[in-house]
Write a protein that holds these residues in place. Structure first.
Motif, PDB file in Angstrom:
ATOM      1  N   GLU A 194      53.282 -63.384  10.493  1.00  0.00           N
ATOM      2  CA  GLU A 194      54.383 -64.972  11.683  1.00  0.00           C
ATOM      3  C   GLU A 194      53.012 -64.460  12.219  1.00  0.00           C
ATOM      4  O   GLU A 194      51.904 -64.047  12.793  1.00  0.00           O
ATOM      5  CB  GLU A 194      54.896 -63.927  11.594  1.00  0.00           C
ATOM      6  N   ARG A 216      64.106 -60.214  13.619  1.00  0.00           N
ATOM      7  CA  ARG A 216      64.573 -61.504  13.694  1.00  0.00           C
ATOM      8  C   ARG A 216      64.827 -62.580  12.449  1.00  0.00           C
ATOM      9  O   ARG A 216      64.214 -61.989  11.506  1.00  0.00           O
ATOM     10  CB  ARG A 216      63.608 -61.955  14.366  1.00  0.00           C
ATOM     11  N   LEU A 274      63.721 -58.759  25.055  1.00  0.00           N
ATOM     12  CA  LEU A 274      62.433 -58.277  25.193  1.00  0.00           C
ATOM     13  C   LEU A 274      62.061 -57.250  26.271  1.00  0.00           C
ATOM     14  O   LEU A 274      60.974 -56.809  25.678  1.00  0.00           O
ATOM     15  CB  LEU A 274      61.455 -59.311  25.051  1.00  0.00           C
ATOM     16  N   ALA A 325      54.716 -53.405  20.497  1.00  0.00           N
ATOM     17  CA  ALA A 325      55.330 -54.333  18.899  1.00  0.00           C
ATOM     18  C   ALA A 325      55.526 -55.394  19.327  1.00  0.00           C
ATOM     19  O   ALA A 325      55.158 -56.612  18.812  1.00  0.00           O
ATOM     20  CB  ALA A 325      56.536 -54.198  18.754  1.00  0.00           C
ATOM     21  N   LEU A 326      55.306 -56.645  20.211  1.00  0.00           N
ATOM     22  CA  LEU A 326      55.445 -57.333  21.241  1.00  0.00           C
ATOM     23  C   LEU A 326      53.996 -58.030  21.466  1.00  0.00           C
ATOM     24  O   LEU A 326      54.074 -59.148  20.979  1.00  0.00           O
ATOM     25  CB  LEU A 326      56.446 -57.658  22.255  1.00  0.00           C
ATOM     26  N   ASN A 329      53.994 -59.031  10.654  1.00  0.00           N
ATOM     27  CA  ASN A 329      55.051 -59.962  12.091  1.00  0.00           C
ATOM     28  C   ASN A 329      54.032 -59.031  12.860  1.00  0.00           C
ATOM     29  O   ASN A 329      54.536 -57.601  13.597  1.00  0.00           O
ATOM     30  CB  ASN A 329      55.921 -59.382  11.988  1.00  0.00           C
ATOM     31  N   PRO A 330      52.804 -59.121  13.424  1.00  0.00           N
ATOM     32  CA  PRO A 330      52.462 -58.071  14.790  1.00  0.00           C
ATOM     33  C   PRO A 330      52.731 -58.787  15.773  1.00  0.00           C
ATOM     34  O   PRO A 330      52.873 -59.100  15.902  1.00  0.00           O
ATOM     35  CB  PRO A 330      51.116 -58.482  14.042  1.00  0.00           C
ATOM     36  N   PRO A 331      52.598 -58.299  16.710  1.00  0.00           N
ATOM     37  CA  PRO A 331      52.167 -57.977  18.226  1.00  0.00           C
ATOM     38  C   PRO A 331      51.674 -59.246  18.926  1.00  0.00           C
ATOM     39  O   PRO A 331      50.703 -59.321  18.233  1.00  0.00           O
ATOM     40  CB  PRO A 331      51.951 -56.924  19.280  1.00  0.00           C
ATOM     41  N   TYR A 332      52.074 -60.916  18.889  1.00  0.00           N
ATOM     42  CA  TYR A 332      51.342 -62.189  19.278  1.00  0.00           C
ATOM     43  C   TYR A 332      52.012 -62.572  20.564  1.00  0.00           C
ATOM     44  O   TYR A 332      52.056 -63.279  21.158  1.00  0.00           O
ATOM     45  CB  TYR A 332      51.930 -62.945  18.028  1.00  0.00           C
ATOM     46  N   ILE A 333      52.207 -61.788  21.156  1.00  0.00           N
ATOM     47  CA  ILE A 333      52.853 -62.300  22.599  1.00  0.00           C
ATOM     48  C   ILE A 333      51.753 -62.048  23.345  1.00  0.00           C
ATOM     49  O   ILE A 333      51.150 -61.059  23.718  1.00  0.00           O
ATOM     50  CB  ILE A 333      54.836 -62.282  23.521  1.00  0.00           C
ATOM     51  N   LEU A 360      61.041 -53.188  16.973  1.00  0.00           N
ATOM     52  CA  LEU A 360      61.180 -54.114  17.626  1.00  0.00           C
ATOM     53  C   LEU A 360      62.466 -54.617  16.751  1.00  0.00           C
ATOM     54  O   LEU A 360      62.985 -54.113  15.258  1.00  0.00           O
ATOM     55  CB  LEU A 360      59.913 -55.102  16.699  1.00  0.00           C
TER      56      LEU A 360
HETATM   57  N1  GLN Z   1      59.339 -63.618  17.459  1.00  0.00           N
HETATM   58  C1  GLN Z   1      59.143 -62.303  18.541  1.00  0.00           C
HETATM   59  C2  GLN Z   1      59.821 -62.870  19.843  1.00  0.00           C
HETATM   60  O1  GLN Z   1      59.376 -63.564  20.465  1.00  0.00           O
HETATM   61  C3  GLN Z   1      58.079 -62.029  18.518  1.00  0.00           C
HETATM   62  C4  GLN Z   1      57.855 -61.012  17.755  1.00  0.00           C
HETATM   63  C5  GLN Z   1      55.901 -60.189  18.225  1.00  0.00           C
HETATM   64  O2  GLN Z   1      55.251 -60.551  18.666  1.00  0.00           O
HETATM   65  N2  GLN Z   1      55.113 -60.039  16.364  1.00  0.00           N
HETATM   66  O3  GLN Z   1      60.479 -62.402  20.774  1.00  0.00           O
END
Ligand code: GLN
Length: 280
Positions: free
Chosen positions: A239, A92, A201, A208-209, A185-189, A89
């Motif tokens: 995060e 950011r 993206l 990772a997303l 900062n794990p994948p959280y989308i 990733l």
């Molecule tokens: N912050 C990132 C984004 O929204 C996502 C990073 C994540 O999934 N850890 O583009």
């Protein structure tokens, strides 16, 4: 897009670049190895054959949407330069909040674990700022770990890297490792979030997303198991997405953390949540 020919000057290329001016300047700087000031003072300098070819390719890739960071091969984060490639990733600015909070919650000579380190940005920024800290960083991706290791070396910090699917490699170790701080900062989308098919993206490592589910599964695993690896009064900081703060605070409370709270990023969005391990 008409290709740029050898002999064309920097000034002429700037005028007809198929990308934004700032991006054109950065890509020309990358190809010519000239600084921003030199690009102005040497505006009449002509491109060589090789430079023209390289620049045409970069312009084409940028027009096709590839992120600037991958084209340049690096990105600044927390005042340091990180090598990046499509295995990781792109760091950011939002994530600098997690580093700031980590620095505030890390005791002197503390041990910190970064879960899903990617380019190593978080772990390396912490290690660079706090020479007293013992930093461990893990990732499931072997190719990400290679990038992270080279970033640690380039930034001259010591980080212990570990290949692990979340806690699995730690769980297999004989003596259970204890950390004063765990960050991630794990994948959280969320799986079907339209942002995944927009902008940068599209080119970033999908695993990772997103968790390919409701966006909370990695946050759940980390919250549930981190306490087993935290010392008394150790903190977990994660995060998360712009609309997940309340859900993450609920997870942390359910899992028995105390002082559960969220912190806002520069855009005033609750971006990091955390809690302290309660003494047994
Ligand atoms: N912050 C990132 C984004 O929204 C996502 C990073 C994540 O999934 N850890 O583009």
């Amino acid at each position: 897009m008409t290709p740029i020919l050898a002999g064309t000057t920097i000034a002429a290329v700037m005028q007809r670049a198929p990308v934004e001016q700032l991006e054109a300047r950065m890509l020309i700087g990358h190809v010519t190895q000239l600084t921003r000031v030199q690009l102005i003072t040497q505006a009449e300098r002509a491109f060589s054959d090789a430079e023209a070819t390289q620049l045409n390719t970069l312009f084409q890739r940028r027009v096709a949407g590839e992120p600037m960071a991958y084209l340049l091969g690096e990105r600044e984060f927390f005042g340091l330069t990180f090598k990046v490639d499509p295995a990781v990733l792109i760091p950011r600015p939002d994530t600098e909040l997690l580093v700031e909070l980590a620095l505030q919650h890390l005791p002197q000579d503390g041990r910190v674990l970064d879960m899903g380190t990617g380019s190593g940005a978080i772990a390396i920024a912490i290690a660079h700022t706090r020479r007293d800290a013992q930093v461990t960083a893990l990732d499931v991706s072997e190719s990400a770990l290679l990038v992270a290791q080279s970033n640690a070396q380039n930034n001259q910090v010591e980080v212990e890297f570990l290949r692990s699917d979340w806690f699995t490699a730690l769980a297999e170790q004989v003596a259970e490792q204890q950390f004063d701080l765990i960050v991630s900062n794990p994948p959280y989308i969320v799986a079907d979030d339209r942002h995944l098919s927009e902008g940068d993206l599209r080119f970033e490592p999908i695993d990772a997303l997103t968790d390919h589910a409701d966006g909370l599964s990695a946050l759940r695993i980390i919250s549930k198991q981190a306490a087993d690896y935290l010392s008394d009064d150790g903190w977990l900081l994660m995060e998360h997405g712009y609309d997940q703060a309340e859900a993450v605070r609920d997870l942390l409370k359910q899992d028995g953390y105390t002082e559960v709270q969220s912190w806002r990023d520069l855009a005033n969005i609750e971006r990091v949540s955390g809690g302290k391990k309660s003494r047994a």
